[in-house]
Every structure is written in C-alpha cells, then in structure tokens.
Design an enzyme around this catalytic site. Structure first.
Site, PDB file in Angstrom:
ATOM      1  CB  THR A 188      -0.888   0.037   1.250  1.00  0.00           C
ATOM      2  OG1 THR A 188      -0.025   0.079   2.400  1.00  0.00           O
ATOM      3  CG2 THR A 188      -1.780  -1.183   1.356  1.00  0.00           C
ATOM      4  CD  GLU A 333      -5.310  -2.743   1.524  1.00  0.00           C
ATOM      5  OE1 GLU A 333      -5.643  -2.226   0.438  1.00  0.00           O
ATOM      6  OE2 GLU A 333      -4.787  -2.099   2.441  1.00  0.00           O
ATOM      7  CE  LYS A 440     -15.217  12.056  10.964  1.00  0.00           C
ATOM      8  NZ  LYS A 440     -13.859  11.979  10.438  1.00  0.00           N
ATOM      9  CD1 TRP A 445     -19.428  13.133   9.192  1.00  0.00           C
ATOM     10  CD2 TRP A 445     -19.672  11.209   8.058  1.00  0.00           C
ATOM     11  NE1 TRP A 445     -19.020  12.115  10.001  1.00  0.00           N
ATOM     12  CE2 TRP A 445     -19.163  10.924   9.348  1.00  0.00           C
ATOM     13  CE3 TRP A 445     -19.902  10.165   7.175  1.00  0.00           C
ATOM     14  CZ2 TRP A 445     -18.879   9.623   9.761  1.00  0.00           C
ATOM     15  CZ3 TRP A 445     -19.619   8.870   7.585  1.00  0.00           C
ATOM     16  CH2 TRP A 445     -19.112   8.598   8.866  1.00  0.00           C
TER      17      TRP A 445
HETATM   18  P1  ADP Z   1      -3.810   4.257  -1.878  1.00  0.00           P
HETATM   19  O1  ADP Z   1      -4.813   5.155  -2.535  1.00  0.00           O
HETATM   20  O2  ADP Z   1      -3.738   4.426  -0.404  1.00  0.00           O
HETATM   21  O3  ADP Z   1      -2.528   4.205  -2.602  1.00  0.00           O
HETATM   22  P2  ADP Z   1      -4.938   1.988  -3.143  1.00  0.00           P
HETATM   23  O4  ADP Z   1      -4.234   2.273  -4.395  1.00  0.00           O
HETATM   24  O5  ADP Z   1      -5.036   0.615  -2.655  1.00  0.00           O
HETATM   25  O6  ADP Z   1      -4.344   2.795  -1.971  1.00  0.00           O
HETATM   26  O7  ADP Z   1      -6.346   2.655  -3.306  1.00  0.00           O
HETATM   27  C1  ADP Z   1      -7.481   2.205  -2.686  1.00  0.00           C
HETATM   28  C2  ADP Z   1      -8.412   3.329  -2.407  1.00  0.00           C
HETATM   29  O8  ADP Z   1      -8.648   4.128  -3.559  1.00  0.00           O
HETATM   30  C3  ADP Z   1      -9.782   2.859  -1.987  1.00  0.00           C
HETATM   31  O9  ADP Z   1      -9.805   2.501  -0.643  1.00  0.00           O
HETATM   32  C4  ADP Z   1     -10.624   4.074  -2.293  1.00  0.00           C
HETATM   33  O10 ADP Z   1     -10.550   5.028  -1.251  1.00  0.00           O
HETATM   34  C5  ADP Z   1      -9.974   4.656  -3.504  1.00  0.00           C
HETATM   35  N1  ADP Z   1     -10.693   4.265  -4.712  1.00  0.00           N
HETATM   36  C6  ADP Z   1     -10.424   3.255  -5.545  1.00  0.00           C
HETATM   37  N2  ADP Z   1     -11.285   3.238  -6.571  1.00  0.00           N
HETATM   38  C7  ADP Z   1     -12.144   4.266  -6.368  1.00  0.00           C
HETATM   39  C8  ADP Z   1     -13.268   4.784  -7.083  1.00  0.00           C
HETATM   40  N3  ADP Z   1     -13.673   4.257  -8.216  1.00  0.00           N
HETATM   41  N4  ADP Z   1     -13.895   5.852  -6.558  1.00  0.00           N
HETATM   42  C9  ADP Z   1     -13.483   6.415  -5.407  1.00  0.00           C
HETATM   43  N5  ADP Z   1     -12.436   5.994  -4.705  1.00  0.00           N
HETATM   44  C10 ADP Z   1     -11.767   4.927  -5.179  1.00  0.00           C
END
Ligand code: ADP
Length: 540
Positions: A188, A333, A440, A445
C-alpha cells in the site's frame, strides 16, 4: 454429509495462463513503448519463450521458489515476461511503486527480501541512491539491452535483461505449485506509517483475471486491443497483464509515455479498443483531444478507478466521444476490481444525465465479492442508498492479513476498507469518501468526492480537490483547490456561486485556493496529505 465432487483438482496457476496464451493465441501481438522511445513488437509465443528463458536465468542466479524479485518499472513487454517467469517459478513478483519516498522504497525492498530487482533506465538515479541500503539484492537488472543500460556509479551488480536471458533454454518446467502459494506482492502507498504488503496468491490472481474478462467487467477477448495505462506497479495493473493473456487480447503497453498526446497517438496507431486507468490520466487525454479537436477512431470502452471518476468526465467520454465508461472500485488489498458500475438494459433507456449518475457510482460487486456497510458499532446498515458507513468487503481475492503480520486484518471475517459508502436496494455501491478525507462539520459529514465532482463540472475547472480545515466552531470546514483550464479565467466568487447552485448551502467551501497543479502521487491520485501539510491550518 455432502459428498466430495469427483473432479480433477488442478491448481489455478499463473504459469497456466502463460502456456494457454502461447498455445492458443501464439500469434497475438504485444506492442510496447521502449523506455528509450521506439515501439517494440512481439507475440505471445515469443513472450512465453523469453519468460521461460528468464525463469532459467533466475534459477541460475540461485533464486528458488519463495525468493522475491522486485521491479521498479513501467508497463512494458519485459516487465510482462517477468510477471510470468517469477510467479510461474514459484517466486514472488514484488512490484514497487517508483514514486514512493526512497526511504520507503528501501523499506519495502528489504521487507520483501528482494534478491534481484528489475528496473527501467528511467529509475537508474533512484537505484543509485538506494542500492547501498538493500544489501540482500544481488543483482539490479535493467529492463533493456546492453546499449540502453546505464552504468550506475557505485553499483557494481548491474546487469541488463537481454544479456541475462541470452543463451538460456526456452524450455522450463513450471512447478506444479499449490494454488494458494504467494505469487505477487504489492505494498500500500503508506500515507500513514510504513507501507503494508499484500501477498497475492496464484488462485486470487487467476480468479480475478478470469472475472476481469467478463462482458460486464472489462469484456476482453481475441477481438479487442487493450492498453493498460494503470501501472503494473499499482495492484498488478488491475490484473490486465493476466486477463489479456487469458482471453487472447492484443496488449499495448505505453512504457513511460503517459501524457495525453502520447496516449492518444498510441490508441489511434494501434487501434486500441479498451483502456484502463485513473481519472487524472483521462483528464490529460481529454484535454489534448478537446484542444486539438480530435476523435477516437477505435476506442470503445475505458475502465476507470483508483479515485472517483467525476460525472462531468463520464459525460464527456460517453456523449461527446462515444466511449463507454466502466467505473470500478478496488484497492491494493482486493487484488484488483471488486465492484464495477454498469448500465443495465433498462438503464440504457434512461436520459443521458441519469446514465452518467449511475456510472459515476462505483457499481455492483463482481462475482466472488461481497460487500456491506456498517456503522461505528459494526452493525450492518440498510441497503437504502442513503445510510453511510464503513465499507466492508470479503471474497476470493481479498487480503486476510498483511505480509509478515501475525494478526488477521479482518473484523469478523470482513476486511474494513477505510472507505465510507452507501449501497442501494439494487446493490449499487457508492463511495462517499475515505474515512480520513471526509469533512466533519457541525456533527454532519460533507463528502469531499461529491464537492470535487460538483466543482469539476464548471467548464473552466481542470482539476479540483477538497480537504477539511479545522474550524473553532464547526470542527472542520471545506477548503477547495482549483486548477484552472489553460487560458480560462475563474475567480473565487465565480466558483462559489456555481457550487451554491449544485450543493447544500452548508457544503459550500469557506475558501478557494487556485494552484497551477495539484500534487499527484505515483498511482495518479491527488495527495491530499500534501495539501494538508501546506494548507492545513485553522479557519478563523
Ligand atoms: P492508496 O490510494 O492508499 O494508494 P490503493 O491504491 O489501494 O491505496 O487505493 C485504494 C483506495 O482508492 C480505496 O480505498 C478508495 O478510497 C480509492 N478508490 C479506488 N477506486 C475508487 C473509485 N472508483 N472511486 C473512489 N475511490 C476509489
């Protein structure tokens, strides 16, 4: 007592995908932008041969099943060969995000115990800075031939890929692994603390890749040409490098050229029909297409995810350019896609604006995945489209625990995503925010995603981001960041007036900051933590 089914128990393996592709679609093309510029053409059969050569070469370097091989690389054909050679031989393919902070890169390479790291020449300066801190890496392999491999001062163990595989047999007996063995590792992005590793099994990847091919997901087939813009270091490029070979789809890799003009040119010259990437990439592409009055000749579908796809952009792709948008949600994940928006037959009869609104949601779970939203006590909330809570997910390709962690990451068998979502009666999920981004205010929200979507609908806005700022009375209030489109004038009063017609009065941001660009991370997402660092004071 149920009976055991009487079928063969053949494992789901990544090597199986490669050999299927080579045997059934050996002539299918892989077109790849080299890091040094030109396009390279190969076929599935040749890529499979070279993957087997690489498997032999890695074995000769002393790597064994269970060893980890890192990569710091673009989307290209050698990276693809490595995906198969490494996982196919029972090793772990650890894709590193090159835009991690060098300290974090060192952390993940050491944590994964990478013995070899594959890299593209672009990242040679990075390797120079980190190599001394990664003592267990015995070779740094540049994904190039000798002529295009730079010498790296102070790093003696630099090899080039072509010399490494040269002379090795194109025959390799892929081991009959247990399908639950680790195949690929992705960390991550670690915006808080050290990055956490997710070790994907062969089974998870093969199942996800199979699902990705379905008509209502990416709809890959021998008739299509797919261009994954989403990086191979970001959640396995949403498993497209596996799904394409599984389905016999022509693959086009953009290498390091991810700007609008380069992507457009490649899409047109290679007659790409399907593409996939984060919204920021599509914003760059659409800007180029609009400014130059261009059309897409063959593109018919684009999969978008990673962050929310603004409705205005959905509308532009669908109505102006006739390109269907499939909006997916997933995270490191979840191996790749977990939900995807889709227009049902009846949806397609609805007015255009309603269709855009459906696509702008993150959609329904793909088979194999279940979701629910829960309140702060873990109670499941109704599927009414308005009850917001934390999104929980479980399924056949969802993480159980992080790499080298002793404890499960699950809560009662479900993975808590950190996203806030609603689910409606039809099962359509909508991400409202991330728990850390939601604003918030006065006990209520505000969804930063909804505000950003509203702002980006203004014709003079190229990009928008919203963060919460501490406020003595309201707890937090929204601060809006705007990047204007080139040559457009737009002032604070204009955008706030515009937003007042789109959102509730108490949602209208307290202030607006105009920037030349927004900080964008390695996976193409706006880095709100950077904005918070610079602008996160207190509203008075
Ligand atoms: P990070 O953004 O922390 O690098 P990831 O690449 O695993 O981690 O991204 C996952 C996160 O990206 C999700 O938990 C969500 O918040 C966001 N995300 C992924 N796809 C979408 C989407 N289509 N719309 C909004 N948020 C999204």
């Amino acid at each position: 007592m149920p009976q055991t089914g009487l079928m063969m128990n053949r494992p789901l393996l990544i090597s199986g995908i490669l050999e299927h592709a080579a045997a059934q679609f050996g002539e299918q093309e892989i077109v790849s932008r080299e890091t040094h510029g030109p396009l390279h053409r190969t076929t599935y059969a040749q890529a499979a041969q070279r993957a087997r050569q690489l498997a032999n070469a890695l074995a000769q370097l002393g790597l064994k099943a269970g060893s980890a091989v890192g990569s710091i690389a673009w989307n290209n054909h050698r990276h693809l060969e490595a995906y198969y050679a490494v996982s196919g031989s029972g090793m772990v393919m650890h894709t590193c995000n090159p835009r991690l902070h060098p300290q974090q890169l060192i952390y993940v390479i050491n944590h994964a115990e990478d013995e070899v790291v594959l890299f593209d020449a672009t990242f040679a300066p990075l390797i120079k800075g980190i190599a001394a801190h990664c003592p267990q890496v015995r070779a740094w392999v540049c994904l190039a031939d000798a002529a295009n491999t730079p010498a790296i001062e102070g790093v003696s163990s630099v090899l080039n890929y072509e010399d490494l595989i040269h002379g090795h047999s194109a025959h390799f007996d892929w081991p009959d692994l247990d399908e639950t063995s680790g195949a690929a590792l992705c960390y991550t992005s670690g915006t808080t603390g050290n990055p956490k590793g997710v070790l994907y099994s062969h089974r998870a990847i093969v199942m996800n890749a199979t699902t990705a091919c379905l008509p209502d997901v990416l709809a890959l087939s021998t008739q299509e040409t797919v261009l994954p813009v989403v990086p191979m270091f970001h959640i396995n490029a949403w498993c497209i490098p596996y799904a394409a070979l599984l389905s016999g789809t022509k693959l086009v890799f953009p290498g390091p050229k991810l700007d609008g003009p380069s992507l457009y040119e490649l899409m047109e010259s290679e007659q790409v029909t399907i593409s996939a990437g984060v919204p920021t990439i599509w914003m760059g592409l659409i800007q180029h297409v609009e400014q130059n009055n261009l059309r897409f000749a063959t593109m018919k579908r684009t999969a978008v995810g990673g962050s929310a796809m603004p409705m205005a952009l959905v509308a532009k792709f669908m109505d102006t350019y006739g390109v269907e948008v499939r909006h997916g949600w997933g995270m490191t994940e979840t191996t790749a896609v977990a939900t995807m928006s889709n227009l049902s037959r009846t949806d397609r009869q609805k007015p255009a604006a309603e269709q855009h609104a459906i696509v702008a949601k993150q959609g329904k779970t793909v088979s194999g995945i279940e979701i629910k939203v829960v309140d702060e006590n873990g109670q499941t909330l109704p599927r009414d489209g308005s009850s917001q809570g934390e999104l929980m997910v479980r399924g056949q390709w969802i993480v159980e625990r992080y790499y080298k962690s002793d404890t499960s990451a699950l809560v009662n068998g479900w993975f808590p995503t950190g996203d806030i979502a609603t689910i409606d009666t039809q099962g359509t999920m909508q991400i409202r925010d991330r728990t850390k981004d939601v604003i918030k205010t006065g006990g209520e929200w505000i969804s930063s995603i909804d505000l950003e979507n509203a702002a980006i609908a203004h014709p003079a806005v190229a990009m928008a981001a919203v963060i919460g700022i501490k406020h003595p009375k309201w707890d937090e209030r929204p601060l809006l960041f705007i990047v204007r489109k080139p040559g457009q004038s737009l002032e604070k009063a204009d955008i706030l007036e515009f937003l007042a017609t789109k959102v509730a009065k108490w949602w209208v941001p307290d202030d607006v900051v105009f920037l030349e660009s927004l900080p964008v991370g390695g996976t193409g997402k706006v880095q709100k933590n950077e904005l918070r660092k610079t602008y996160g004071g207190v509203f008075s």
